[in-house]
Motif scaffolding. Structure first.
Motif, PDB file in Angstrom:
ATOM      1  N   THR A  59       0.822  -1.212   0.000  1.00 47.25           N
ATOM      2  CA  THR A  59       0.000   0.000   0.000  1.00 47.25           C
ATOM      3  C   THR A  59       0.855   1.260   0.000  1.00 47.25           C
ATOM      4  O   THR A  59       0.496   2.251  -0.634  1.00 47.25           O
ATOM      5  CB  THR A  59      -0.945   0.042   1.196  1.00 47.25           C
ATOM      6  OG1 THR A  59      -0.185   0.043   2.426  1.00 47.25           O
ATOM      7  CG2 THR A  59      -1.888  -1.153   1.189  1.00 47.25           C
ATOM      8  N   HIS A  60       2.012   1.204   0.710  1.00 47.27           N
ATOM      9  CA  HIS A  60       2.908   2.356   0.696  1.00 47.27           C
ATOM     10  C   HIS A  60       4.249   1.987   1.303  1.00 47.27           C
ATOM     11  O   HIS A  60       4.426   0.905   1.856  1.00 47.27           O
ATOM     12  CB  HIS A  60       2.292   3.570   1.392  1.00 47.27           C
ATOM     13  CG  HIS A  60       2.014   3.386   2.855  1.00 47.27           C
ATOM     14  ND1 HIS A  60       1.003   2.588   3.320  1.00 47.27           N
ATOM     15  CD2 HIS A  60       2.605   3.918   3.954  1.00 47.27           C
ATOM     16  CE1 HIS A  60       0.976   2.625   4.638  1.00 47.27           C
ATOM     17  NE2 HIS A  60       1.945   3.408   5.054  1.00 47.27           N
ATOM     18  N   TYR A  78       4.048  -5.700  -6.067  1.00 53.79           N
ATOM     19  CA  TYR A  78       3.325  -4.630  -6.750  1.00 53.79           C
ATOM     20  C   TYR A  78       3.353  -3.384  -5.865  1.00 53.79           C
ATOM     21  O   TYR A  78       2.896  -3.414  -4.719  1.00 53.79           O
ATOM     22  CB  TYR A  78       1.878  -5.044  -7.020  1.00 53.79           C
ATOM     23  CG  TYR A  78       1.730  -6.128  -8.053  1.00 53.79           C
ATOM     24  CD1 TYR A  78       1.251  -5.841  -9.324  1.00 53.79           C
ATOM     25  CD2 TYR A  78       2.073  -7.453  -7.760  1.00 53.79           C
ATOM     26  CE1 TYR A  78       1.112  -6.839 -10.288  1.00 53.79           C
ATOM     27  CE2 TYR A  78       1.942  -8.455  -8.709  1.00 53.79           C
ATOM     28  CZ  TYR A  78       1.466  -8.137  -9.966  1.00 53.79           C
ATOM     29  OH  TYR A  78       1.331  -9.129 -10.910  1.00 53.79           O
ATOM     30  N   ILE A  79       3.866  -2.287  -6.397  1.00 59.14           N
ATOM     31  CA  ILE A  79       4.019  -1.066  -5.622  1.00 59.14           C
ATOM     32  C   ILE A  79       4.041   0.114  -6.593  1.00 59.14           C
ATOM     33  O   ILE A  79       4.477  -0.016  -7.739  1.00 59.14           O
ATOM     34  CB  ILE A  79       5.312  -1.109  -4.764  1.00 59.14           C
ATOM     35  CG1 ILE A  79       5.427   0.127  -3.870  1.00 59.14           C
ATOM     36  CG2 ILE A  79       6.555  -1.322  -5.617  1.00 59.14           C
ATOM     37  CD1 ILE A  79       6.572   0.036  -2.848  1.00 59.14           C
ATOM     38  N   ASP A  85      10.603   3.760  -5.918  1.00 58.30           N
ATOM     39  CA  ASP A  85      11.821   4.557  -6.017  1.00 58.30           C
ATOM     40  C   ASP A  85      12.292   5.012  -4.640  1.00 58.30           C
ATOM     41  O   ASP A  85      13.494   5.018  -4.360  1.00 58.30           O
ATOM     42  CB  ASP A  85      11.587   5.770  -6.917  1.00 58.30           C
ATOM     43  CG  ASP A  85      11.386   5.386  -8.382  1.00 58.30           C
ATOM     44  OD1 ASP A  85      11.773   4.263  -8.758  1.00 58.30           O
ATOM     45  OD2 ASP A  85      10.835   6.213  -9.136  1.00 58.30           O
ATOM     46  N   ALA A  86      11.348   5.393  -3.777  1.00 51.38           N
ATOM     47  CA  ALA A  86      11.716   5.856  -2.436  1.00 51.38           C
ATOM     48  C   ALA A  86      12.384   4.749  -1.628  1.00 51.38           C
ATOM     49  O   ALA A  86      13.275   5.009  -0.824  1.00 51.38           O
ATOM     50  CB  ALA A  86      10.475   6.370  -1.708  1.00 51.38           C
ATOM     51  N   LEU A  87      11.964   3.500  -1.859  1.00 46.52           N
ATOM     52  CA  LEU A  87      12.546   2.366  -1.145  1.00 46.52           C
ATOM     53  C   LEU A  87      13.773   1.797  -1.861  1.00 46.52           C
ATOM     54  O   LEU A  87      14.457   0.936  -1.314  1.00 46.52           O
ATOM     55  CB  LEU A  87      11.504   1.261  -0.990  1.00 46.52           C
ATOM     56  CG  LEU A  87      10.371   1.512   0.007  1.00 46.52           C
ATOM     57  CD1 LEU A  87       9.339   0.395  -0.066  1.00 46.52           C
ATOM     58  CD2 LEU A  87      10.912   1.636   1.423  1.00 46.52           C
ATOM     59  N   GLY A  88      14.025   2.264  -3.086  1.00 49.50           N
ATOM     60  CA  GLY A  88      15.144   1.730  -3.855  1.00 49.50           C
ATOM     61  C   GLY A  88      14.937   0.295  -4.299  1.00 49.50           C
ATOM     62  O   GLY A  88      15.899  -0.469  -4.433  1.00 49.50           O
ATOM     63  N   LEU A  89      13.690  -0.092  -4.548  1.00 52.97           N
ATOM     64  CA  LEU A  89      13.395  -1.471  -4.938  1.00 52.97           C
ATOM     65  C   LEU A  89      13.730  -1.681  -6.411  1.00 52.97           C
ATOM     66  O   LEU A  89      13.307  -0.917  -7.275  1.00 52.97           O
ATOM     67  CB  LEU A  89      11.920  -1.780  -4.698  1.00 52.97           C
ATOM     68  CG  LEU A  89      11.447  -1.759  -3.240  1.00 52.97           C
ATOM     69  CD1 LEU A  89       9.959  -2.051  -3.160  1.00 52.97           C
ATOM     70  CD2 LEU A  89      12.232  -2.765  -2.406  1.00 52.97           C
ATOM     71  N   ILE A  94       9.977  -6.818  -9.051  1.00 54.54           N
ATOM     72  CA  ILE A  94       9.352  -5.559  -8.634  1.00 54.54           C
ATOM     73  C   ILE A  94       8.485  -5.041  -9.778  1.00 54.54           C
ATOM     74  O   ILE A  94       8.981  -4.742 -10.868  1.00 54.54           O
ATOM     75  CB  ILE A  94      10.405  -4.512  -8.241  1.00 54.54           C
ATOM     76  CG1 ILE A  94      11.331  -5.058  -7.142  1.00 54.54           C
ATOM     77  CG2 ILE A  94       9.713  -3.226  -7.790  1.00 54.54           C
ATOM     78  CD1 ILE A  94      10.624  -5.462  -5.870  1.00 54.54           C
ATOM     79  N   ILE A  95       7.190  -4.937  -9.518  1.00 52.20           N
ATOM     80  CA  ILE A  95       6.238  -4.453 -10.513  1.00 52.20           C
ATOM     81  C   ILE A  95       5.850  -3.026 -10.158  1.00 52.20           C
ATOM     82  O   ILE A  95       5.107  -2.793  -9.186  1.00 52.20           O
ATOM     83  CB  ILE A  95       4.972  -5.338 -10.569  1.00 52.20           C
ATOM     84  CG1 ILE A  95       5.337  -6.819 -10.677  1.00 52.20           C
ATOM     85  CG2 ILE A  95       4.069  -4.887 -11.711  1.00 52.20           C
ATOM     86  CD1 ILE A  95       6.113  -7.180 -11.908  1.00 52.20           C
TER      87      ILE A  95
END
Length: 277
Positions: A59-60, A78-79, A85-89, A94-95
């Motif tokens: 969700t966030h 799914y994000i 980008d904020a998490l650097g995934l 990563i979708i």
């Protein structure tokens, strides 16, 4: 957790296993609670292994919702692009969600994850905040992350205490309230006892008839402080042994000695949002 019969889908993943337990701060008014067990162990107690999970719907970005993504080796995550980008995934699993399936009732955009499961943009709490709605037997189960921290806020039409864009947060709140008025919705908060009760009872939210607020019982117990502090909003841990070099705080700086204008490196909240660990 949503078990469709064909796959196991998670909505968020809880805090990292190693995250320290926080002490209650009765002046702050936000407390992440006392840990009963870690997230992965709780799933195993229900008969599910990390390898069984095929999709995770985030969700966030905040750590109390994304902290155990790492534990599910077979899952596609799914994000929203902003929060990814904020998490650097990064990686093939990563979708970065593009809401390509058109309108879902009064929401202008959506992504269909599986039959009866829809991922919807709900920006405001974070710039990439999303919600999940799962349909079953005529009911709409809304799993919303932190659109509100309590059901009382939704009933009273008050925004969450945290938002990255207040205008978008208000737009999202208005859409959600309209949806709840038009559809039998089980509102599944993540930071209130009512979330669990609503799910178990399949309780439909009636915005015109709020339930009685649940009084919280608690016991006082003494434990030794670690010197660490935890952000009650996003779960970031300030460790004085590490400091915050990126923002000019050298290793060895106690939390009490941080400048008054220091903010959480992850969610940019003030020092007063932190609890002792």
């Amino acid at each position: 957790m949503i078990d469709t019969g064909d796959e196991v889908i998670l909505v968020d993943t809880g805090v990292p296993k190693e995250a320290p337990e926080t002490a209650p701060n009765y002046e702050l008014g936000i407390y992440t609670g006392k840990r009963i067990t870690d997230y992965v162990s709780a799933l195993k107690d229900l008969g599910y292994n990390p390898e069984d999970v095929s999709k995770i719907l985030v969700t966030h970005k905040h750590e109390d919702h994304s902290g155990e993504i790492r534990s599910f080796p077979n899952a596609k995550v799914y994000i929203s692009p902003e929060d990814a980008d904020a998490l650097g995934l990064e990686g093939d699993n990563i979708i970065r969600v593009e809401y390509t399936d058109g309108a879902y009732y009064n929401f202008e955009a959506s992504l269909k994850i599986a039959e009866g499961i829809h991922f919807l943009p709900a920006k405001g709490h974070t710039l990439g905040n999303s919600i999940v709605i799962a349909e079953d037997d005529g009911l709409f189960y809304m799993i919303h992350g932190d659109l509100t921290y309590t059901d009382e806020a939704m009933y009273e039409n008050k925004l969450s205490v945290v938002y990255e864009d207040i205008g978008l947060a208000r737009e999202t709140m208005d859409k959600v309230r309209e949806f709840i008025k038009d559809h039998p919705t089980v509102y599944l908060s993540t930071h209130t006892p009512l979330g669990h009760e609503n799910l178990e009872a399949k309780r439909v939210m009636d915005l015109d008839n709020p339930p009685e607020t649940i009084a919280i019982d608690y016991e006082i117990e003494e434990k030794e402080s670690t010197g660490k502090y935890v952000c009650s909003i996003c779960g970031y841990v300030y460790d004085p042994e590490i400091g915050d070099e990126e923002h000019g705080i050298p290793a060895g700086t106690p939390f009490e000695d941080l400048p008054d204008d220091w903010k959480c490196p992850r969610c940019r909240q003030d020092k007063d949002k932190f609890n002792k660990a």
